[in-house]
Design a protein around this motif. Structure first.
Motif, PDB file in Angstrom:
ATOM      1  N   GLN A 118       1.130  -1.097   0.046  1.00  0.00           N
ATOM      2  CA  GLN A 118      -0.026  -0.223   0.006  1.00  0.00           C
ATOM      3  C   GLN A 118       0.522   1.193  -0.313  1.00  0.00           C
ATOM      4  O   GLN A 118       1.999   1.508   0.659  1.00  0.00           O
ATOM      5  CB  GLN A 118      -0.908   0.177   1.242  1.00  0.00           C
ATOM      6  CG  GLN A 118      -2.272   0.627   1.091  1.00  0.00           C
ATOM      7  CD  GLN A 118      -3.005   0.483   2.008  1.00  0.00           C
ATOM      8  OE1 GLN A 118      -3.530   1.360   2.759  1.00  0.00           O
ATOM      9  NE2 GLN A 118      -3.929  -0.551   1.889  1.00  0.00           N
ATOM     10  N   PHE A 158      -0.093   6.435   3.327  1.00  0.00           N
ATOM     11  CA  PHE A 158      -1.322   7.539   3.794  1.00  0.00           C
ATOM     12  C   PHE A 158      -1.367   8.578   3.348  1.00  0.00           C
ATOM     13  O   PHE A 158      -2.822   8.607   2.475  1.00  0.00           O
ATOM     14  CB  PHE A 158      -1.532   6.326   5.319  1.00  0.00           C
ATOM     15  CG  PHE A 158      -3.331   7.707   5.110  1.00  0.00           C
ATOM     16  CD1 PHE A 158      -4.112   6.631   5.286  1.00  0.00           C
ATOM     17  CD2 PHE A 158      -3.582   8.497   5.784  1.00  0.00           C
ATOM     18  CE1 PHE A 158      -5.495   6.955   4.800  1.00  0.00           C
ATOM     19  CE2 PHE A 158      -4.345   9.082   6.353  1.00  0.00           C
ATOM     20  CZ  PHE A 158      -6.211   8.104   5.773  1.00  0.00           C
ATOM     21  N   ILE A 177     -10.274  -1.059   5.648  1.00  0.00           N
ATOM     22  CA  ILE A 177      -9.865  -0.501   6.715  1.00  0.00           C
ATOM     23  C   ILE A 177      -9.454   0.611   5.980  1.00  0.00           C
ATOM     24  O   ILE A 177      -9.257   2.087   6.614  1.00  0.00           O
ATOM     25  CB  ILE A 177      -8.211  -1.854   7.342  1.00  0.00           C
ATOM     26  CG1 ILE A 177      -9.026  -2.898   7.640  1.00  0.00           C
ATOM     27  CG2 ILE A 177      -7.264  -0.943   7.574  1.00  0.00           C
ATOM     28  CD1 ILE A 177      -7.428  -3.898   8.019  1.00  0.00           C
ATOM     29  N   LEU A 179      -9.933   4.271   7.145  1.00  0.00           N
ATOM     30  CA  LEU A 179      -8.969   5.144   7.359  1.00  0.00           C
ATOM     31  C   LEU A 179      -9.350   6.713   7.125  1.00  0.00           C
ATOM     32  O   LEU A 179      -9.103   7.521   7.057  1.00  0.00           O
ATOM     33  CB  LEU A 179      -7.679   5.232   7.137  1.00  0.00           C
ATOM     34  CG  LEU A 179      -6.686   3.639   7.817  1.00  0.00           C
ATOM     35  CD1 LEU A 179      -5.748   3.625   7.667  1.00  0.00           C
ATOM     36  CD2 LEU A 179      -7.161   4.135   9.403  1.00  0.00           C
ATOM     37  N   MET A 238     -12.004   8.787   8.620  1.00  0.00           N
ATOM     38  CA  MET A 238     -11.661   8.735   9.752  1.00  0.00           C
ATOM     39  C   MET A 238     -10.729  10.444   9.428  1.00  0.00           C
ATOM     40  O   MET A 238     -11.210  11.456   9.929  1.00  0.00           O
ATOM     41  CB  MET A 238     -10.134   8.140  11.082  1.00  0.00           C
ATOM     42  CG  MET A 238     -11.678   7.457  11.333  1.00  0.00           C
ATOM     43  SD  MET A 238      -9.798   6.380  12.101  1.00  0.00           S
ATOM     44  CE  MET A 238     -10.946   4.878  13.314  1.00  0.00           C
ATOM     45  N   ARG A 239      -9.534  10.624   8.684  1.00  0.00           N
ATOM     46  CA  ARG A 239      -8.922  11.694   8.105  1.00  0.00           C
ATOM     47  C   ARG A 239      -9.754  12.662   7.866  1.00  0.00           C
ATOM     48  O   ARG A 239      -9.621  14.431   7.944  1.00  0.00           O
ATOM     49  CB  ARG A 239      -8.072  10.841   6.637  1.00  0.00           C
ATOM     50  CG  ARG A 239      -7.497  12.101   6.670  1.00  0.00           C
ATOM     51  CD  ARG A 239      -6.307  13.114   7.478  1.00  0.00           C
ATOM     52  NE  ARG A 239      -5.494  14.105   7.060  1.00  0.00           N
ATOM     53  CZ  ARG A 239      -4.414  13.420   6.750  1.00  0.00           C
ATOM     54  NH1 ARG A 239      -3.796  12.598   6.916  1.00  0.00           N
ATOM     55  NH2 ARG A 239      -4.066  15.002   6.510  1.00  0.00           N
ATOM     56  N   ALA A 293     -13.341  12.683   8.309  1.00  0.00           N
ATOM     57  CA  ALA A 293     -14.166  14.063   9.595  1.00  0.00           C
ATOM     58  C   ALA A 293     -13.059  14.932   9.884  1.00  0.00           C
ATOM     59  O   ALA A 293     -13.293  16.459  10.254  1.00  0.00           O
ATOM     60  CB  ALA A 293     -14.269  12.814  10.575  1.00  0.00           C
ATOM     61  N   GLU A 294     -12.059  14.380  10.342  1.00  0.00           N
ATOM     62  CA  GLU A 294     -11.001  15.471  10.939  1.00  0.00           C
ATOM     63  C   GLU A 294     -10.513  16.677  10.102  1.00  0.00           C
ATOM     64  O   GLU A 294     -10.455  17.564  11.078  1.00  0.00           O
ATOM     65  CB  GLU A 294      -9.398  14.526  11.327  1.00  0.00           C
ATOM     66  CG  GLU A 294      -9.593  13.624  12.276  1.00  0.00           C
ATOM     67  CD  GLU A 294      -8.195  12.813  12.000  1.00  0.00           C
ATOM     68  OE1 GLU A 294      -7.604  11.909  13.484  1.00  0.00           O
ATOM     69  OE2 GLU A 294      -6.977  13.143  11.649  1.00  0.00           O
TER      70      GLU A 294
END
Ligand code: SF4
Ligand code: SF4
Lengths: 223, 63
Positions: free
Chosen positions: A6, A9, A44, A48, A51-52, A54-55
Motif C-alpha cells: 500500500q 497514507f 480498512i 481510515l 476518519m481523516r 472527518a478530521e
C-alpha cells in the motif's frame, strides 16, 4: 502471483481529498494474499480515509467493495453500473487492474492505492520473493533452474561478478549471490561443464512492453 | 494490535486509545477494574480528534 504494497497514507489522502464520492475497490486475488489490496484492506483503508475526512472537515462519501479479480473484465462488469455512480475509484488492485478498469469504466478516474512490485513466490506465509522477471526468453535450463535475470543484482548472464562475497551479493549481505546458487545447483546436477559455456546476449526486445499474445488454439476455434 | 495502533497513528489518533485485554469469563471484578482504569485513561486523554471534528462546540462544553 503479483505483489504490491500500500502507498503511504498521505499520498493516498492527497489523491482522494478533492473528490466527493469515492469507492475503495479491492481485488481478492494476488494483492489480497500480500495483505495490500484485498476486500479486507479496502475496507480498512476506506475507514481510515473516513476518519481523516472527518478530521479535516471534508464532506466525502467513502465506501468500499471488492471483486475476485480486476485483471479480467468479467469479474468487475457485473458491478459496473454501481461503481459508475462514484466520482473516483481508488483501486487497491495491481497496476494491471487499474489500467484495465480505467479502460472500461468511461469518464471516471481510477487511481492506484498500491505500488505494484513484482511477481513472486510465497515461500512462507507473509513472505514474497522475486524469482522470475518475465524476460520473455527463458534460460532456466542453462542455469540450474535459478534465474540470474531476477536474482542477480546485475542480471548477469555470465557470472559471478567480482563482487561475490562468501555466497552473498556485494549489493547486500541479505541477498544470496545468484551465481553462487547457480554454481552449487549445477554441481549437484553434475552439470558444471555448462558453467564454462558463455551465455550469449539475450534478445531483450522480448522483455519490453507493450507485450501481448493470443492463444492460437482459441483463435482457431473462433474462426 | 500493533498493526491497528499503527493504522490509528496514520490518521492522527493516539494509539493509547486502543487496548486489548485478555481475561476469562470468571474474572468479573478484574473486568470492572479494567473498565474503570481504561475509562479513566480515556478521560485523561480528552476527546478524540474525530469527536472534536464531528461534534458541535456546544455539545463539547456540556460534556
Ligand atoms: S530467464 Fe527470464 S523467463 Fe526465465 S526465469 Fe529468468 S526472467 Fe523469468
Ligand atoms: S555478487 Fe553475484 S548476485 Fe551480486 S551482482 Fe555479482 S554475480 Fe550478481
Amino acid at each position: 502471483m503479483i505483489t504490491g504494497e500500500q502507498k503511504p497514507f498521505e499520498e493516498i489522502w492527497n489523491m482522494v481529498k478533492d473528490f466527493k464520492k469515492v469507492l475503495v475497490f479491492g481485488c481478492n486475488t494476488c494483492v489480497a494474499i500480500c495483505h495490500a489490496g484485498g476486500g479486507k484492506e479496502a475496507e480498512i483503508l476506506a475507514s481510515l480515509l473516513r476518519m481523516r475526512a472527518a478530521e479535516e472537515g471534508a464532506a466525502i462519501e467513502i465506501n468500499h467493495a471488492a471483486v475476485e479479480r480486476h485483471c479480467e473484465p468479467e469479474f468487475f462488469q457485473p458491478v459496473m453500473e454501481n461503481i459508475r455512480t462514484y466520482d473516483l475509484i481508488l483501486s487497491t488492485a495491481c497496476g494491471v487492474g487499474v489500467n484495465l478498469l480505467s479502460e472500461n469504466i468511461g469518464d471516471i478516474p481510477v487511481f492506484p492505492a498500491i505500488n505494484t512490485e513484482f511477481f513472486g513466490a510465497v515461500p512462507r506465509a507473509g513472505e514474497f520473493t522475486e524469482l522470475c522477471a518475465g524476460c520473455g526468453n527463458c534460460i532456466l535450463h542453462l542455469t540450474g533452474g535459478i534465474c540470474p535475470i531476477a536474482r542477480c543484482s546485475k542480471s548477469l548472464l555470465n557470472g559471478p561478478c567480482g563482487g561475490t562475497n562468501n555466497g552473498n551479493c556485494e549489493v547486500s549481505p541479505d541477498i544470496k549471490c545468484a551465481w553462487v546458487l547457480i554454481y552449487d545447483r549445477m554441481k549437484k546436477l553434475n552439470k558444471l561443464d555448462l558453467m564454462k559455456e558463455i551465455n550469449e546476449a539475450k534478445d531483450w526486445s522480448k522483455a519490453q512492453g507493450p507485450r501481448n499474445f493470443k492463444v492460437k488454439v482459441l483463435e482457431e476455434i473462433k474462426k | 494490535m500493533e498493526h491497528v495502533k499503527s493504522l490509528l497513528t496514520k490518521v492522527g489518533i493516539d494509539p493509547e486509545r486502543l487496548e486489548m485485554f485478555n481475561l476469562s469469563a470468571a474474572m468479573g471484578p478484574r473486568w470492572a477494574e479494567m473498565c474503570n482504569e481504561f475509562t479513566e485513561k480515556i478521560r485523561r486523554l480528552g476527546p478524540s480528534p474525530i469527536w472534536m471534528a464531528t461534534c458541535s462546540p456546544k455539545k463539547n462544553i456540556k460534556e
